[in-house]
Each structure stands twice: as C-alpha cells, then as structure tokens.
Design an enzyme around this catalytic site. Structure first.
Site, PDB file in Angstrom:
ATOM      1  CG  ASP A   7      -0.179  -0.272   2.091  1.00 28.44           C
ATOM      2  OD1 ASP A   7       1.038  -0.233   2.235  1.00 28.44           O
ATOM      3  OD2 ASP A   7      -0.833  -0.141   3.242  1.00 28.44           O
ATOM      4  CG  ASP A  13       3.816   5.671   5.136  1.00 23.13           C
ATOM      5  OD1 ASP A  13       3.521   3.941   5.753  1.00 23.13           O
ATOM      6  OD2 ASP A  13       3.935   6.377   5.400  1.00 23.13           O
TER       7      ASP A  13
END
Ligand SMILES: [Zn+2]
Length: 271
Positions: free
Chosen positions: A216, A218
């Site tokens: 993902d 941050d």
C-alpha cells in the site's frame, strides 16, 4: 561466539525467511521440521527443510506459523543464528512494505539496496561480549543475489524495482503523517523487520537478500486513506503468487560456491 553446526545432520545452504502473507512454500517435497535451539533462545518457528525444485532449502516463518509475533518482538538473533547453525549460507528474506513514493506501486516487488534504521530497542549484534566487531553495512545486501533475482524477475515479467532505500521503523504502529512526510525525503519504502535481520546475517558472514512486496501507500501519499491492515493482507495475497513463482524459478539457479564480499564480512571488522 562459535556457531555449533555439528549438532545436527540436517543441513541446507539456502534459506527463505517468510514474512507477512508468506507462511509456507507449499511446492516443496520431503518436508521435515527441525527444532533448533540457540544461545539467544528459540527461533520464531520450527525450521522446515524440504526440496524446492531440486534444491534443498530451509524455511522459517518470521512471525511464527500463525503470525503471532509482532515485528518489534521477533527474536532476530535466534532466527539468524539457527539458520547459520544448520549450515545456511544464503538467506532470501521476504517482507511486506509500504510505499513512500508514487512510483513505487502497490503489488510491485522491490529489491532494496540500502536501509535506514529508525528502530529503537532491538538486539543489534551477536558480538556483545569478548571481541568487538564493527562490520561494514555500506552495501548491506548480497550483490550477487540482488542481480540474479532482478534478472529473473524481469524474465518472468514481474513488476520489479532493482533499487530502493528501506526505512525500518520500530512498530508495531504505522507512521504518523508527520513521520511519513519526513521519511519520504530519505527513503522509498517503509517496513518493520529488515533491521536488525540484515546486519545480523552480515555478522555471521551470510549472504542476505530482501524481497519486499509493496502492499500500500504510506499515510498521506496520493489520495490513499491511512494504512489499513486488512487491505495490506489482500494486496499481499496477490503479490505472494508472483513472489513464489520468482523463488521457484530463481532458487535452483543460485550458485552454491560464493565469491561475493559477504563471506568475508568479519575480515578487518575486529578491533
Ligand atoms: Zn553474498
């Protein structure tokens, strides 16, 4: 301290340390489990030894087989020592990371070439008594393994980045927005397990490679919402398939004879 590998008849030269999302390598055959004790306590899990497309390899689950050990409580010393004790010379370490840069995209596999240590209280060395060693971590990863895995990933058309600076935080919490903003100035990806695993391997003159899966972005990057553990697991499952394929194709090609600098890491490191 001397590694005692006379205790066990079971050996492997190559090990895979599995991280979030990779708890096994099911494609192996003849799997045996091995309980290894070390002067630093017990490793995170039993060590599994098995044939992986013609190569005998060891597998260790960093967070335990059921993912019950958080990153700040992993016994990194015991894990690395146990692998060395059964004869391992080359470690391929798998982990999940967040991206700090737009061009490091979720789902990609990254082969870090540098790290920055932002951990706070871990056991960083095997040499705490007796002789003092200051190993070099200017180039903290095995150059031979980095090149080999990058080339094979390209051949398999896996989305891969050949370089990245990995910032390692203490965890288990994710970063604040302010921290994330600061880290972005210095690093590309962020995780919680590379330190001290990489440097402990170097202290035992083992080759160490990190294969990081980006799960993902941050917090604060792009339009993404803050990090969500469930989402991390979902992206991880998809990329885990690519990663296992990469291991399957590349591990049999690893030369067992070493000519990289990793094997002489302690030369000139003693005071
Ligand atoms: Zn090496």
């Amino acid at each position: 301290m001397k590694i005692n590998n006379a205790k066990t008849k079971e050996t492997a030269k190559i090990a895979v340390i599995g991280g979030s999302g990779i708890y096994d390598l099911n494609e192996r055959s003849n799997v045996k489990t091995l309980k290894v004790d070390t002067p630093f306590g017990s490793p995170s899990s039993l060590i599994e030894l098995g044939d992986f497309f013609g190569e005998k390899i060891a597998f260790l689950a960093r967070h335990g087989k059921k993912h019950i050990i958080p990153p700040h409580l992993v016994n990194y010393q015991a894990n690395i020592w146990a692998l060395a004790q059964i004869g391992v010379k080359r470690i391929i370490s798998v982990c999940a990371v967040g991206s700090l840069k737009e061009n490091y995209k979720p789902g990609e596999i990254v082969i870090p070439d540098q790290f920055i240590d932002f951990t706070k209280k871990r056991n960083y060395s095997f040499y705490n008594k007796g002789r003092v060693f200051h190993i070099s971590t200017a180039d903290p990863f095995c150059p031979y393994l980095r090149k080999l895995f990058y080339q094979e990933a390209k051949k398999l058309k896996i989305l891969v980045k050949a370089r990245a600076t990995y910032i390692c935080i203490e965890g288990p919490r994710f970063s604040t927005r302010a921290e994330s903003k600061m880290f972005r100035n210095f690093a590309d990806i962020i995780g919680m397990t590379l330190v001290p695993e990489a440097q402990l391997a170097r202290e035992l003159e083992l080759c160490y490679l990190s294969l990081a899966i980006i799960t993902d972005y941050d917090v604060g990057l792009g339009k993404e919402k803050p990090v969500d553990a469930q989402k991390v697991l979902k992206t991880m499952a998809k990329s885990a398939k690519n990663l296992k394929n990469l291991l399957k194709e590349t591990i049999p090609k690893i030369k067992l004879e070493r000519d990289c600098f990793c094997k002489n890491a302690l030369e000139n490191a003693a005071l």
